[in-house]
Design a protein around this motif. Structure first.
Motif, mmCIF file in Angstrom:
data_model
loop_
_atom_site.group_PDB
_atom_site.id
_atom_site.type_symbol
_atom_site.label_atom_id
_atom_site.label_comp_id
_atom_site.label_asym_id
_atom_site.label_seq_id
_atom_site.Cartn_x
_atom_site.Cartn_y
_atom_site.Cartn_z
ATOM 1 N N SER A 149 0.923 -0.921 -0.007
ATOM 2 C CA SER A 149 -0.146 -0.150 -0.022
ATOM 3 C C SER A 149 0.864 1.181 0.029
ATOM 4 O O SER A 149 2.029 1.206 0.242
ATOM 5 N N GLU A 150 0.208 2.413 -0.518
ATOM 6 C CA GLU A 150 1.071 3.471 -0.607
ATOM 7 C C GLU A 150 1.779 4.051 0.841
ATOM 8 O O GLU A 150 3.051 4.255 0.638
ATOM 9 N N LYS A 151 1.042 3.647 1.868
ATOM 10 C CA LYS A 151 1.769 4.053 3.254
ATOM 11 C C LYS A 151 3.119 3.120 3.328
ATOM 12 O O LYS A 151 4.116 3.684 3.765
ATOM 13 N N HIS A 152 3.080 1.755 2.990
ATOM 14 C CA HIS A 152 4.220 1.131 3.203
ATOM 15 C C HIS A 152 5.254 1.427 2.180
ATOM 16 O O HIS A 152 6.337 1.225 2.101
ATOM 17 N N PRO A 348 15.941 11.405 -5.267
ATOM 18 C CA PRO A 348 14.392 11.677 -5.349
ATOM 19 C C PRO A 348 13.707 11.104 -4.182
ATOM 20 O O PRO A 348 14.101 10.121 -3.316
ATOM 21 N N THR A 349 12.721 11.936 -3.697
ATOM 22 C CA THR A 349 11.816 11.602 -2.618
ATOM 23 C C THR A 349 10.382 11.294 -3.091
ATOM 24 O O THR A 349 10.438 11.296 -4.325
ATOM 25 N N ILE A 350 9.586 10.561 -2.458
ATOM 26 C CA ILE A 350 8.351 10.114 -2.885
ATOM 27 C C ILE A 350 7.418 11.279 -3.556
ATOM 28 O O ILE A 350 6.756 11.241 -4.487
ATOM 29 N N ASP A 351 7.579 12.608 -2.986
ATOM 30 C CA ASP A 351 6.947 13.778 -3.502
ATOM 31 C C ASP A 351 7.529 14.327 -4.807
ATOM 32 O O ASP A 351 6.697 14.631 -5.486
ATOM 33 N N HIS A 352 8.818 14.201 -4.803
ATOM 34 C CA HIS A 352 9.277 14.456 -6.383
ATOM 35 C C HIS A 352 8.738 13.640 -7.371
ATOM 36 O O HIS A 352 8.443 13.985 -8.370
ATOM 37 N N LEU A 353 8.811 12.205 -7.015
ATOM 38 C CA LEU A 353 8.229 11.188 -8.129
ATOM 39 C C LEU A 353 6.821 11.767 -8.518
ATOM 40 O O LEU A 353 6.549 11.485 -9.942
ATOM 41 N N GLY A 447 2.871 -5.262 -7.723
ATOM 42 C CA GLY A 447 4.308 -4.301 -7.674
ATOM 43 C C GLY A 447 4.148 -3.458 -8.568
ATOM 44 O O GLY A 447 5.145 -2.466 -8.569
ATOM 45 N N TYR A 448 2.883 -2.960 -9.164
ATOM 46 C CA TYR A 448 2.918 -1.798 -10.162
ATOM 47 C C TYR A 448 3.331 -0.580 -9.672
ATOM 48 O O TYR A 448 4.218 0.285 -10.656
ATOM 49 N N ARG A 449 2.796 -0.082 -8.552
ATOM 50 C CA ARG A 449 3.089 1.369 -8.084
ATOM 51 C C ARG A 449 4.825 1.217 -7.602
ATOM 52 O O ARG A 449 5.463 2.293 -8.082
ATOM 53 N N LEU A 450 5.221 0.157 -7.063
ATOM 54 C CA LEU A 450 6.481 0.234 -6.867
ATOM 55 C C LEU A 450 7.370 0.164 -8.102
ATOM 56 O O LEU A 450 8.474 0.808 -8.108
#
Ligand code: HEM
Length: 501
Positions: A149-152, A348-353, A447-450
């Motif tokens: 999940s996005e949180k993890h 890069p951070t998750i917000d940059h992505l 694993g699509y989002r990862l």
């Protein structure tokens, strides 16, 4: 003497009669069982004639490039068929090749049973969800989905970002030094970041002997599996088990299993804390859902995740590098975006992505034209009606041609073969199933989002430091493709890197 000869003759002729009757009985029973399949096959005939017993398998003999050409030939037959599907016989099995997104949407939702990929099932064991029976798959998918999940994902992203910096340092050694294959370096990035995020192996040194052997075991296993799949006679378990390849696969499977079991045991002996990697999250989630996963269940699921992630992600990054090399204007646009979004940040951070929308479009357009998984296979267990009214019947198999769906002119236009990332920037009326690089429906990629994030991370790090160039000075070089378990470049992804000033 004459009596003995007569007796022998009698016994032999009786035996022949019994064998022939048994064969006839088998043929009749099969005809009855497969009656509806034969009727469907009749409706889906195409330009390629099946031969008795082997069907169209003769077309797939030859190299991995030849096999991809067969996929293209059947794909174009399916595109031109009014139902968007065509038929193929491989041995005695009938396959429906699907090229229409709307048909594929219906089928991926209705048909959940996987085709029996014995070679992989041998490695993913009894519990690995990807090839396990549906009841095991359902329970495992719920637990594993939660772990991605996005949180993890936020917890794992830092690992990929740090690993991408190491990858860039290693690429620096070969920059400004002519053409080279980027495959091994991206594979190392995928392997180390996956080992760390999935198994929690911190500070992995690629030179670490045990980890090196583990990764070698995965590469060797995949290599022998590709070999096995290219030799149709090894489909028979009896023949396969007496061939040397069986022993080799057994050997590498045991290395993989015992390495993962060792990592799990080490982890179980540690005091429980907040989970920091996929393995710990799965253990915690399975505990809180119902019954905790056993060691074997956890091992098999981790094998699935490693197997499903390393080569697919590496292929995705390598093809995107090739596309950037072939389309310098797209690369410069992506570079400018990365510089504007990341400014002076080191990694890069998750917000940059989430702000790298053009780079995202470049990756999706690459995956459209060069899907790492160009075929999705399923086994039909009940009637399914397609939107055109054709009924697909039990006892046949599906080959969903992601290759064809992604190049279908009705959905992607007459320029479907042209690389144009802008397609993904504007809203579109295309059906959801027209982009299936990560599958579709209840069995789509976990694993699509990862995968998208990890691909963006390493590519943004690469293009910030280097300009990616084609292996020779012509930007329009021809890509030669092959199908070896996955879609790959025959020349093993040759590029050049030029340091940016
Ligand atoms: C660019 C990289 C990737 C691509 C192109 C890709 C593609 C796919 C596709 C097409 C499927 C569906 C197969 C089917 O319907 O039969 C799939 C399933 C799956 N993928 Fe991925 N994948 C990628 C990365 C990953 C990663 C990073 C992970 C995990 C960390 C992963 C885990 C899985 C799993 C567990 C399944 C099976 C899902 C199920 O059967 O319920 N994949 N992937």
């Amino acid at each position: 003497m004459a009596q003995i000869t007569e007796m022998c003759y009698y016994i032999v002729s009786l035996l022949c009669k019994v064998v022939l009757s048994l064969i006839a009985l088998y043929v009749v029973r099969r005809r009855i069982k497969m009656k509806r399949v034969y009727e469907l096959a009749d409706k889906l005939k195409n330009s390629y004639k099946p031969l008795p017993l082997i069907g169209h398998a003769y077309m797939a003999l030859g190299t991995n490039e030849d096999r991809l050409n067969v996929l293209k030939q059947f794909s174009s037959e399916a595109i031109n068929n009014k139902h968007g599907v065509t038929g193929a016989w491989i041995g005695m099995n009938f396959y429906v090749v699907v090229a229409d997104p709307l048909a594929a949407e219906v089928l991926t939702k209705a048909v959940l049973v996987k085709s029996d990929m014995k070679a992989f099932r041998h490695l993913t064991g009894k519990y690995g969800s990807i090839f396990a029976p549906l009841d095991i798959w359902r329970r495992h998918r719920r637990v594993v989905l939660h772990s991605f999940s996005e949180k993890h994902l936020r917890d794992y992203i830092e690992i990929f970002a740090n690993r991408s910096l190491t990858a860039v340092e290693e690429l620096d050694v070969v920059a400004d030094n002519g053409p080279f294959s980027i495959w091994d370096r991206i594979l190392e990035y995928s392997m180390t970041s996956v080992s760390q995020s999935l198994l929690g192996m911190e500070n992995i040194d690629i030179k670490d002997k045990e980890h090196e052997l583990f990764m070698q075991a995965f590469s060797m296993y995949l290599q022998y599996t590709a070999e096995k799949m290219s030799q149709p006679w090894l489909r028979s378990d009896v023949i396969f088990r007496i061939m040397p390849i069986y022993k080799k696969l057994e050997k590498w499977k045991n290395v993989i299993h015992s390495f993962i079991e060792q990592v799990i045991r080490k982890n179980m002996s540690k005091p429980a804390g907040s989970p920091k990697n996929v393995m710990e999250t799965i253990m915690e989630t399975s505990r809180s859902f119902e019954q905790p996963f056993s060691l074997e269940e956890l091992r098999d699921e981790l094998v699935v995740l490693i197997l499903a992630s390393i080569d697919t992600s590496t292929v995705a990054v390598c093809f995107t590098c090739l596309m950037m090399a072939m389309h310098p204007e797209c690369q410069e646009r992506a570079y400018k975006e990365v510089m504007e979004v990341m400014k002076d940040a080191t990694a890069p951070t998750i917000d940059h992505l989430s702000k790298l929308t053009y780079l995202d479009a470049v990756i999706r357009e690459t995956l459209r034209l060069y899907p790492p998984v160009p075929l999705i296979a399923r086994k039909v267990d009940e009637d399914v009606e397609l939107p055109t009214g054709l009924t697909i019947v039990p006892n046949c198999e599906l080959l969903i041609s992601v290759w064809a769906i992604h190049r279908h002119p009705r959905h992607w236009g007459s320029d479907a073969d042209i690389f144009n990332p802008d397609r993904f920037l504007k809203p579109s009326e295309r059906p959801g199933g027209s982009f299936m690089a990560f599958g579709y429906g209840p069995r789509n990629c976990i694993g699509y989002r990862l995968a998208m994030k990890s691909t963006k991370i390493v590519l943004s790090s690469i293009i910030r430091r280097f300009r990616i160039l084609p292996p020779s000075n012509q930007s329009q070089f021809e890509l030669k493709l092959k199908y070896d378990v996955m879609l790959k470049d025959v020349n093993n992804f040759q590029i050049q890197l030029q340091r940016r000033k």
